[in-house]
Design an enzyme around this catalytic site. Structure first.
Site, short mmCIF file in Angstrom:
data_model
loop_
_atom_site.label_atom_id
_atom_site.label_comp_id
_atom_site.label_asym_id
_atom_site.label_seq_id
_atom_site.Cartn_x
_atom_site.Cartn_y
_atom_site.Cartn_z
N GLU A 323 1.16 -1.73 0.05
CA GLU A 323 -0.49 -0.20 0.37
C GLU A 323 1.23 1.19 -0.34
O GLU A 323 0.65 2.33 -0.51
CB GLU A 323 -0.67 0.35 0.89
CG GLU A 323 -1.93 -1.17 0.72
CD GLU A 323 -1.87 -2.86 1.22
OE1 GLU A 323 -0.74 -2.46 2.00
OE2 GLU A 323 -1.60 -3.66 0.74
N HIS A 392 -10.55 -4.80 9.47
CA HIS A 392 -10.77 -4.66 7.64
C HIS A 392 -12.12 -4.36 7.98
O HIS A 392 -13.07 -4.36 6.84
CB HIS A 392 -11.05 -6.44 7.09
CG HIS A 392 -10.02 -6.99 6.44
ND1 HIS A 392 -8.99 -7.12 7.07
CD2 HIS A 392 -9.25 -7.38 4.80
CE1 HIS A 392 -8.10 -8.12 6.01
NE2 HIS A 392 -8.57 -8.16 4.63
#
Ligand SMILES: Cc1ncc(C[n+]2csc(CCOP(=O)(O)OP(=O)(O)O)c2C)c(N)n1
Length: 587
Positions: A323, A392
């Site tokens: 990321e 998440h």
């Protein structure tokens, strides 16, 4: 630190050790598209090469897809020279024999590509050797065989800072030995011994250098002080890509555009996002799109299925799972003229990239004195409500709303999703664009005609007189349900305001509404503590206290970690019921 001159291609010295390396890889990725023969030379220390994002950036730059059959449109390696300035010390630690397991960092290059990457170790105390090595590497990059790795073996005579006396970690003998091979002195000797310069010529040259440095010092000392009124002047740019230069309008499609099904004028939120991307990629070749599993697979939530087939892998590609490199390379590519859109599969993973989002993307327009704009969009999906648990399903916009320099939008309907994404892609500020996984399948009217939704304009989703419900993201729908129930069960007329963008924030619409209703509940899926809901509530109290008939209340998730069990998550997240109950306490 604090040095940048974009007019000469210097993309800024970084105060975050290694923070510049993904930016360099991204600038070089951009040069692959601009095809102007440019090469990026990225300086970072031996210390930096222990930082994860640095290694992730080398990995990103070395991807085979840029040169193998997948790159049939334009096989060309990323033209970047990773130049390791190995002065053997970080701040005070020794890179040799102490904090790394290699004596030459250039060895690391071998791990990143089957061809081991072009790598050299160079005597950095020899000016001409260093120059030759960089020329060789640049040539290699210009032939499309990048990236390259050069380890420059050199030394730092002084301390890391003025307060560092050096005696705790090294000896004067060691320093003197290196001074014996000082590159400036050695170069002088080389020039004199080869007859390229005589003593008089050398004296003239040294005097010129002294005078140039003096001029720079005088210019710095006599420069105008900043105007205190300008303290936040360059935080955002006001510009957008309203026009596309002709050379970037020549979009080549490699296949059919994805079929986006409109039923009775309605699209799903997912398709509205896709349609915005398709339209903007068709409009401007500078818009490229990448992220984890976004190409063939169309993204974990299929929002980008079909883009690869239409625009080709040159403009739509999968990335390694990094990321930080995804966001950091987007910063570099944006700095040199592209308009990247990148995807983070889950917003939780934005924390993996928080330096690149918060210290880099958000800061460079301001820190460069508006020399550079960073037009990029980071799309991130929020998983709350799907039983994905603590890593998440976090609703983290409050963290990023606290970072000046970023725009932050969170649409709640298909209409807003499309209009806001198109604005985000055209805006010249970095935009964090949030998508709710719960809403991907939600349908709503989306006109076929082009439209944009400006940032900083809240939308009154329902008119009312008795209480204001302020919300954003999926909580807007809970607020609308709550408003229905308040109306049908108690005859209370609630106004629902969808902020749509948290930064910039349209407080005026909220204040106007509260002046009318005298009561307000702020709702979001954020956990209450430290969240942006508090910002809204306190601003209302500061600005329109006299109009309030009751305290402003907040309905958010419980102050805890998102649970995985559906039973627990149903309790954890706020619901229409909670909003109704809370609203009733102040009605
Ligand atoms: C991410 C980060 N961690 C720590 C620091 C503090 N710091 C500044 S410079 C430095 C050492 C850097 O060493 P190296 O990469 O070898 O560069 P050099 O200063 O030797 O050129 C450290 C630890 C920082 N600025 N950024």
């Amino acid at each position: 630190m604090h040095i940048a001159d974009f007019t000469v291609g210097h993309l800024g010295a970084n105060a975050i050790v290694g923070g510049n390396v993904p930016i360099a890889a991204g600038a070089a990725l951009g040069l692959r598209y601009l095809r102007n023969g440019g090469v990026v030379c990225c300086f970072a220390g031996d210390g930096a090469y222990s930082n994860g994002v640095v290694l992730e950036s080398v990995n990103f730059a070395a991807q085979e897809q840029f040169t193998n059959e997948l790159a049939s449109g334009h096989p060309f390696g990323v033209p970047v020279i990773f130049l390791v300035v190995n002065n053997h010390y970080g701040m005070t630690h020794r890179s040799d024999n102490e904090v790394t397991g290699v004596s030459h960092l250039a060895r690391r290059a071998a791990g990143f590509a089957d061809n081991n990457l072009f790598a050299e170790v160079v005597n950095g105390m020899d000016v001409l050797a260093a120059r030759d090595a960089v020329l060789r590497a640049a040539e290699h990059c210009r032939e499309g065989r990048g990236p390259c790795f050069i380890e420059i073996n050199c030394y730092r005579y002084y301390g890391h800072s003025l307060s560092d006396p050096r005696n705790e970690y090294r000896t004067r003998e060691e320093e003197n030995a290196w001074r014996g091979v000082d590159p400036v002195n050695s170069f002088k000797k080389q020039m004199l011994s080869r007859g390229l310069l005589d003593d008089a010529g050398l004296a003239v040259l040294e005097e010129r250098v002294r005078q140039r440095n003096a001029r720079a010092a005088i210019r710095a000392a006599t420069s105008r002080d900043p105007d205190p009124q300008d303290v936040i002047k360059y935080m955002y740019t006001q510009t957008a890509a309203n026009e596309v230069p002709r050379k970037f309008q020549q979009v080549k499609l490699v296949g059919e555009l994805p079929v986006i099904k409109r039923v009775s004028g309605e699209l799903t939120y997912r398709d509205a996002i896709k349609e915005a991307l398709v339209e903007e990629m068709k409009r401007d070749t500078r818009v490229i799109f990448y992220g984890e599993d976004v190409a063939d697979y169309g993204g974990a939530f299929k929002a980008t299925k079909g883009l690869l087939e239409a625009f080709g892998r040159d403009r739509v590609f999968n990335t390694p799972i990094s990321e930080a490199a995804i966001c950091g390379t987007a910063v570099g590519a944006a700095m040199i003229g592209l308009r990247p859109v990148v995807e983070l599969m889950y917003m939780d993973f934005a924390l993996m990239a928080s330096d690149q989002i918060s210290n880099q993307a958000a800061k460079w327009h301001y820190m460069s004195g508006a020399q550079v704009e960073v037009p990029l969009v980071i799309r991130a999906s929020v998983g709350g409500g799907k039983g994905y648990g603590g890593q998440h399903s976090q609703t983290l916009e409050s963290i990023f709303a606290h970072i000046p320099g970023l725009y932050l939008v969170y649409p709640a309907t298909a209409y807003d999703a499309k209009g806001l994404l198109k604005s985000a892609i055209r805006d010249n500020n970095p935009v964090l664009y949030l998508e709710s996984q719960l809403l991907y399948g939600a349908k709503g009217p989306v006109p076929e005609e082009e439209y944009l939704i400006p940032f900083g304009v809240a939308d009154v989703k329902r008119q009312g007189q008795d209480i204001t419900l302020v919300a954003w993201g999926p909580a807007v729908h809970d607020a609308l349900q709550a408003a229905e129930r308040l109306q049908s069960e108690s005859g209370v007329s609630a106004e629902v305001i969808d902020l749509r963008s948290l930064v910039p924030l349209d407080m005026e619409t909220v204040l106007r509404s509260v002046q009318k209703t005298g009561r307000c509940v702020v709702v979001s899926q954020c956990i209450r503590i430290g969240s942006f809901m508090g910002e809204i509530a306190s601003t209302i109290q500061e600005e329109v206290f006299d109009y309030l008939d009751a305290p402003v209340l907040r309905v958010g998730a419980k102050n805890g970690i998102a649970p995985q069990s559906h039973i627990l998550e149903a309790v954890f997240l706020p619901k229409a019921d909670d909003i109704v109950t809370t609203a009733r306490t102040i009605l």
